[in-house]
Design a protein around this motif. Structure first.
Motif, PDB file in Angstrom:
ATOM      1  N   ALA A   1      36.133  43.657  31.746  1.00 15.21           N
ATOM      2  CA  ALA A   1      37.197  42.900  31.101  1.00 15.21           C
ATOM      3  C   ALA A   1      37.531  43.591  29.786  1.00 15.21           C
ATOM      4  O   ALA A   1      36.652  44.176  29.133  1.00 15.21           O
ATOM      5  CB  ALA A   1      36.750  41.469  30.847  1.00 15.21           C
ATOM      6  N   ILE A   2      38.791  43.527  29.396  1.00 14.69           N
ATOM      7  CA  ILE A   2      39.258  44.210  28.194  1.00 14.69           C
ATOM      8  C   ILE A   2      39.917  43.210  27.246  1.00 14.69           C
ATOM      9  O   ILE A   2      40.707  42.356  27.684  1.00 14.69           O
ATOM     10  CB  ILE A   2      40.279  45.298  28.547  1.00 14.69           C
ATOM     11  N   GLY A   3      39.616  43.364  26.002  1.00 16.35           N
ATOM     12  CA  GLY A   3      40.274  42.566  24.982  1.00 16.35           C
ATOM     13  C   GLY A   3      40.932  43.471  23.961  1.00 16.35           C
ATOM     14  O   GLY A   3      40.404  44.536  23.634  1.00 16.35           O
ATOM     15  N   TRP A   4      42.099  43.068  23.511  1.00 14.09           N
ATOM     16  CA  TRP A   4      42.753  43.708  22.364  1.00 14.09           C
ATOM     17  C   TRP A   4      42.595  42.760  21.166  1.00 14.09           C
ATOM     18  O   TRP A   4      42.964  41.581  21.264  1.00 14.09           O
ATOM     19  CB  TRP A   4      44.235  43.949  22.620  1.00 14.09           C
TER      20      TRP A   4
ATOM     21  N   LEU B   1      41.537  37.870  18.264  1.00 17.12           N
ATOM     22  CA  LEU B   1      42.015  38.254  19.583  1.00 17.12           C
ATOM     23  C   LEU B   1      43.534  38.291  19.613  1.00 17.12           C
ATOM     24  O   LEU B   1      44.203  37.385  19.123  1.00 17.12           O
ATOM     25  CB  LEU B   1      41.530  37.261  20.638  1.00 17.12           C
ATOM     26  N   VAL B   2      44.073  39.325  20.211  1.00 15.22           N
ATOM     27  CA  VAL B   2      45.500  39.413  20.489  1.00 15.22           C
ATOM     28  C   VAL B   2      45.751  39.049  21.950  1.00 15.22           C
ATOM     29  O   VAL B   2      46.593  38.199  22.256  1.00 15.22           O
ATOM     30  CB  VAL B   2      46.030  40.828  20.198  1.00 15.22           C
ATOM     31  N   SER B   3      44.983  39.689  22.828  1.00 15.58           N
ATOM     32  CA  SER B   3      45.148  39.449  24.253  1.00 15.58           C
ATOM     33  C   SER B   3      43.922  39.955  24.982  1.00 15.58           C
ATOM     34  O   SER B   3      43.201  40.808  24.474  1.00 15.58           O
ATOM     35  CB  SER B   3      46.400  40.161  24.778  1.00 15.58           C
ATOM     36  N   CYS B   4      43.690  39.413  26.173  1.00 14.54           N
ATOM     37  CA  CYS B   4      42.597  39.931  26.988  1.00 14.54           C
ATOM     38  C   CYS B   4      42.994  39.854  28.453  1.00 14.54           C
ATOM     39  O   CYS B   4      43.872  39.070  28.841  1.00 14.54           O
ATOM     40  CB  CYS B   4      41.292  39.194  26.720  1.00 14.54           C
TER      41      CYS B   4
ATOM     42  N   ALA C   1      47.097  35.362  22.252  1.00 14.36           N
ATOM     43  CA  ALA C   1      47.134  34.526  21.061  1.00 14.36           C
ATOM     44  C   ALA C   1      48.514  33.880  20.973  1.00 14.36           C
ATOM     45  O   ALA C   1      49.521  34.480  21.384  1.00 14.36           O
ATOM     46  CB  ALA C   1      46.874  35.372  19.814  1.00 14.36           C
ATOM     47  N   ASP C   2      48.569  32.679  20.450  1.00 14.05           N
ATOM     48  CA  ASP C   2      49.846  31.979  20.351  1.00 14.05           C
ATOM     49  C   ASP C   2      50.877  32.790  19.554  1.00 14.05           C
ATOM     50  O   ASP C   2      52.074  32.744  19.855  1.00 14.05           O
ATOM     51  CB  ASP C   2      49.648  30.614  19.682  1.00 14.05           C
TER      52      ASP C   2
ATOM     53  N   PHE D   1      54.225  40.166  23.373  1.00 16.19           N
ATOM     54  CA  PHE D   1      53.259  41.196  23.785  1.00 16.19           C
ATOM     55  C   PHE D   1      52.911  41.012  25.258  1.00 16.19           C
ATOM     56  O   PHE D   1      52.852  39.877  25.756  1.00 16.19           O
ATOM     57  CB  PHE D   1      51.984  41.094  22.967  1.00 16.19           C
ATOM     58  N   THR D   2      52.637  42.130  25.914  1.00 16.30           N
ATOM     59  CA  THR D   2      52.214  42.099  27.313  1.00 16.30           C
ATOM     60  C   THR D   2      51.040  43.046  27.505  1.00 16.30           C
ATOM     61  O   THR D   2      51.140  44.225  27.168  1.00 16.30           O
ATOM     62  CB  THR D   2      53.359  42.513  28.247  1.00 16.30           C
TER      63      THR D   2
END
Length: 125
Positions: free
Chosen positions: A33-36, A47-50, A61-62, A68-69
């Motif tokens: 799994a990857i998180g930005w 967290l921005v996105s995962c 993130a809200d 963002f994608t």
């Protein structure tokens, strides 16, 4: 040696776009799994996105939803973060993180065992 390398950061005007890449070496990314995450000066890393291993679970993130994608190309061992409609508040160092223990993905920094060195994104006119 397991390594994550981010790229694609830079200086962009408000309303512009950037595409960040997170490339893995030394291991196969498709079981991770990857998180930005991002960290602005004086602020905590957030967290921005995962995205889960096969992309079936994605979170944002809200503050970045609709702009963002996150995506992944396991054949290229790379995860991407497409950032559109950038705002000055998006200015930060952006980091990707990976972990093979996650079933879905997680917003917790402690859930990720591997981190890249980061790439700087600056949104300014």
């Amino acid at each position: 040696q397991l390594q994550l390398v981010e790229s694609g950061g830079g200086l962009v005007q408000p309303g512009g776009s950037l595409r960040l890449s997170c490339a893995a070496s030394g291991f196969t990314l498709d079981v991770y799994a990857i998180g930005w995450f991002r960290q602005a000066p004086g602020k905590e890393r957030e967290l921005v996105s995962c995205i889960s291993r096969r992309g079936g679970s994605i979170n944002y993130a809200d503050s970045v939803k609709g702009r963002f994608t996150i995506s992944r190309d396991n054949t290229k061992n790379t995860v991407f973060l497409q950032m559109n409609s950038l705002e000055p508040e998006d200015t930060a160092a952006y980091y990707c993180a990976a972990d093979a223990r996650l079933v879905g993905c997680s917003g917790a920094r402690a859930a990720y065992g591997y981190w890249g060195q980061g790439t700087q994104v600056t949104v300014s006119s």
